[in-house]
Design a protein around this motif. Structure first.
Motif, PDB file in Angstrom:
ATOM      1  N   ASP A 188      38.115  67.679  66.437  1.00  0.00           N
ATOM      2  CA  ASP A 188      39.409  68.112  67.113  1.00  0.00           C
ATOM      3  C   ASP A 188      39.769  67.219  68.314  1.00  0.00           C
ATOM      4  OD1 ASP A 188      41.422  69.496  68.768  1.00  0.00           O
ATOM      5  OD2 ASP A 188      40.859  71.455  67.660  1.00  0.00           O
ATOM      6  N   PRO A 189      40.850  66.623  68.372  1.00  0.00           N
ATOM      7  CA  PRO A 189      41.204  65.785  69.416  1.00  0.00           C
ATOM      8  C   PRO A 189      41.213  66.401  70.933  1.00  0.00           C
ATOM      9  CG  PRO A 189      43.246  66.239  68.223  1.00  0.00           C
ATOM     10  CD  PRO A 189      42.094  66.670  67.382  1.00  0.00           C
ATOM     11  N   ASP A 190      41.424  67.776  70.724  1.00  0.00           N
ATOM     12  CA  ASP A 190      41.521  68.494  71.996  1.00  0.00           C
ATOM     13  C   ASP A 190      40.164  68.785  72.616  1.00  0.00           C
ATOM     14  OD1 ASP A 190      44.379  68.635  72.098  1.00  0.00           O
ATOM     15  OD2 ASP A 190      44.399  70.650  71.294  1.00  0.00           O
ATOM     16  N   LEU A 191      39.175  68.810  71.724  1.00  0.00           N
ATOM     17  CA  LEU A 191      37.894  68.922  72.250  1.00  0.00           C
ATOM     18  C   LEU A 191      37.322  67.547  72.435  1.00  0.00           C
ATOM     19  CD1 LEU A 191      36.088  71.125  69.388  1.00  0.00           C
ATOM     20  CD2 LEU A 191      37.339  71.863  71.170  1.00  0.00           C
ATOM     21  N   LEU A 192      37.593  66.355  71.925  1.00  0.00           N
ATOM     22  CA  LEU A 192      37.089  65.264  72.191  1.00  0.00           C
ATOM     23  C   LEU A 192      37.879  64.259  73.453  1.00  0.00           C
ATOM     24  CD1 LEU A 192      34.899  62.887  71.393  1.00  0.00           C
ATOM     25  CD2 LEU A 192      36.793  62.201  69.760  1.00  0.00           C
TER      26      LEU A 192
ATOM     27  N   ALA B 162      32.489  69.387  71.234  1.00  0.00           N
ATOM     28  CA  ALA B 162      32.657  68.368  70.521  1.00  0.00           C
ATOM     29  C   ALA B 162      31.169  67.471  70.504  1.00  0.00           C
ATOM     30  CB  ALA B 162      33.582  66.929  71.134  1.00  0.00           C
ATOM     31  N   ALA B 163      30.505  67.492  71.475  1.00  0.00           N
ATOM     32  CA  ALA B 163      29.096  67.002  71.353  1.00  0.00           C
ATOM     33  C   ALA B 163      28.385  67.764  70.279  1.00  0.00           C
ATOM     34  CB  ALA B 163      28.475  67.240  72.897  1.00  0.00           C
TER      35      ALA B 163
ATOM     36  N   LEU C  87      31.943  58.574  79.210  1.00  0.00           N
ATOM     37  CA  LEU C  87      31.671  59.890  78.716  1.00  0.00           C
ATOM     38  C   LEU C  87      31.576  59.996  77.486  1.00  0.00           C
ATOM     39  CD1 LEU C  87      31.563  62.784  79.603  1.00  0.00           C
ATOM     40  CD2 LEU C  87      34.186  62.903  79.648  1.00  0.00           C
ATOM     41  N   THR C  88      32.301  59.414  76.835  1.00  0.00           N
ATOM     42  CA  THR C  88      32.207  59.477  75.302  1.00  0.00           C
ATOM     43  C   THR C  88      31.027  58.624  74.923  1.00  0.00           C
ATOM     44  OG1 THR C  88      34.528  59.472  74.527  1.00  0.00           O
ATOM     45  CG2 THR C  88      33.120  59.114  73.076  1.00  0.00           C
TER      46      THR C  88
END
Length: 285
Positions: free
Chosen positions: A259-263, A273-274, A188-189
């Motif tokens: 933001d870690p909650d986004l990624l 995040a994208a 995904l990432t």
């Protein structure tokens, strides 16, 4: 523009959970006229159900499900790793939505099966899977119109992602500093990075969240460094730290935070995040 983020909880869950793999598995739809009662076992599952227009039907969730803000009032049934089966069964769910299989979800599924309650997994492998999951949930939960509208909005934003000019840039994503962790074989990432004109130098590694050495990063010499999770002060500290160690990306200012909650939550806000990472990679040119 530099972006900052706070909190380390999402990173720990990402490292613990990335090695598993699952899909949104088929399960029986709720009976006609039966109001849905949903339990979500991961923050991304909560966000997907809300995006599908059925957030008001969630009767139980896990500790870190805090978005949208209305989710904070939902009763908790565990922390996402440890689950209270007794609490979940007492809520009389008609559908349980998790992220990836675990010992806890497999045990829970055995107790739900005799009751005819499906446990499904929402584990997207590409950005395109996210609107597809929203649509699927809308079909299951009787919120097709709202889900389709949300899915179309996500699809428009995904299709509008604008990558940096070629050639592709190598991007090191730091998700832990001491010890040093990154994202590796995480489809995904890596799909997100590809759409932004980036390449993860650890994408072909054996595991999804490997521990790496500073020396290996310096040898790879990535053009861009993205930090998650970090706050403003820590971003400055890490920039200085990597600069002292000779990383050209840090010395040239090609270092960003997300933001870690986004990624780290594979749900609708991963599109946020994208968009941010695409903008960072364009900025790095």
């Amino acid at each position: 523009m530099k972006r900052a983020a706070d909190g380390f909880g999402g990173m720990r869950r990402r490292i613990l959970g990335l090695a598993a793999a699952a899909c949104l598995c088929a399960g029986p739809a709720r009976g006609a006229g039966t109001p849905p009662r949903i339990v979500t076992l991961a923050p991304n599952a909560t966000e997907l159900v809300y995006a599908a227009g059925a957030g008001g039907a969630i009767v139980g969730t896990v500790l870190r499900s805090d978005y949208p803000p209305a989710a904070r009032a939902i009763p908790r049934v565990g922390d996402g790793i440890q689950l209270s089966e007794e609490s979940i069964l007492a809520l009389h769910p008609t559908l349980v939505v998790g992220w990836q299989p675990s010992d806890g979800t497999r045990s829970l599924a055995q107790h739900l099966a005799p009751l005819g309650v499906p446990l499904i997994y929402a584990d997207p492998k590409s950005l395109d899977d996210i609107p597809a999951l929203v649509r699927d949930l809308g079909e299951r939960l009787g919120t097709r119109a709202a889900a389709n509208a949300a899915a179309r909005g996500l699809e428009r934003r995904i299709h509008a992602l604008r990558p940096a000019a070629p050639p592709p840039q190598t991007v090191f994503i730091e998700i832990g500093a001491d010890p040093l962790y990154t994202l590796g074989r995480d489809p995904l990432t890596n799909d997100l990075l590809a759409r932004c004109g980036g390449v993860n130098p650890y994408a072909e590694g054996a595991i999804a969240a490997p521990q790496v050495s500073v020396e290996s990063v310096l040898r790879l010499n990535p053009r861009v460094l993205i930090l998650s999770p970090y706050g403003r002060d820590t971003l400055a500290v890490r920039r200085a730290w990597w600069s002292r160690h000779g990383l050209a990306a840090a010395r040239a200012g090609r270092i960003y935070a997300i933001d870690p909650d986004l990624l780290h939550r594979p749900g609708p806000r991963l599109v946020d995040a994208a968009e941010a990472i695409c903008a960072d990679l364009r900025d790095s040119r």
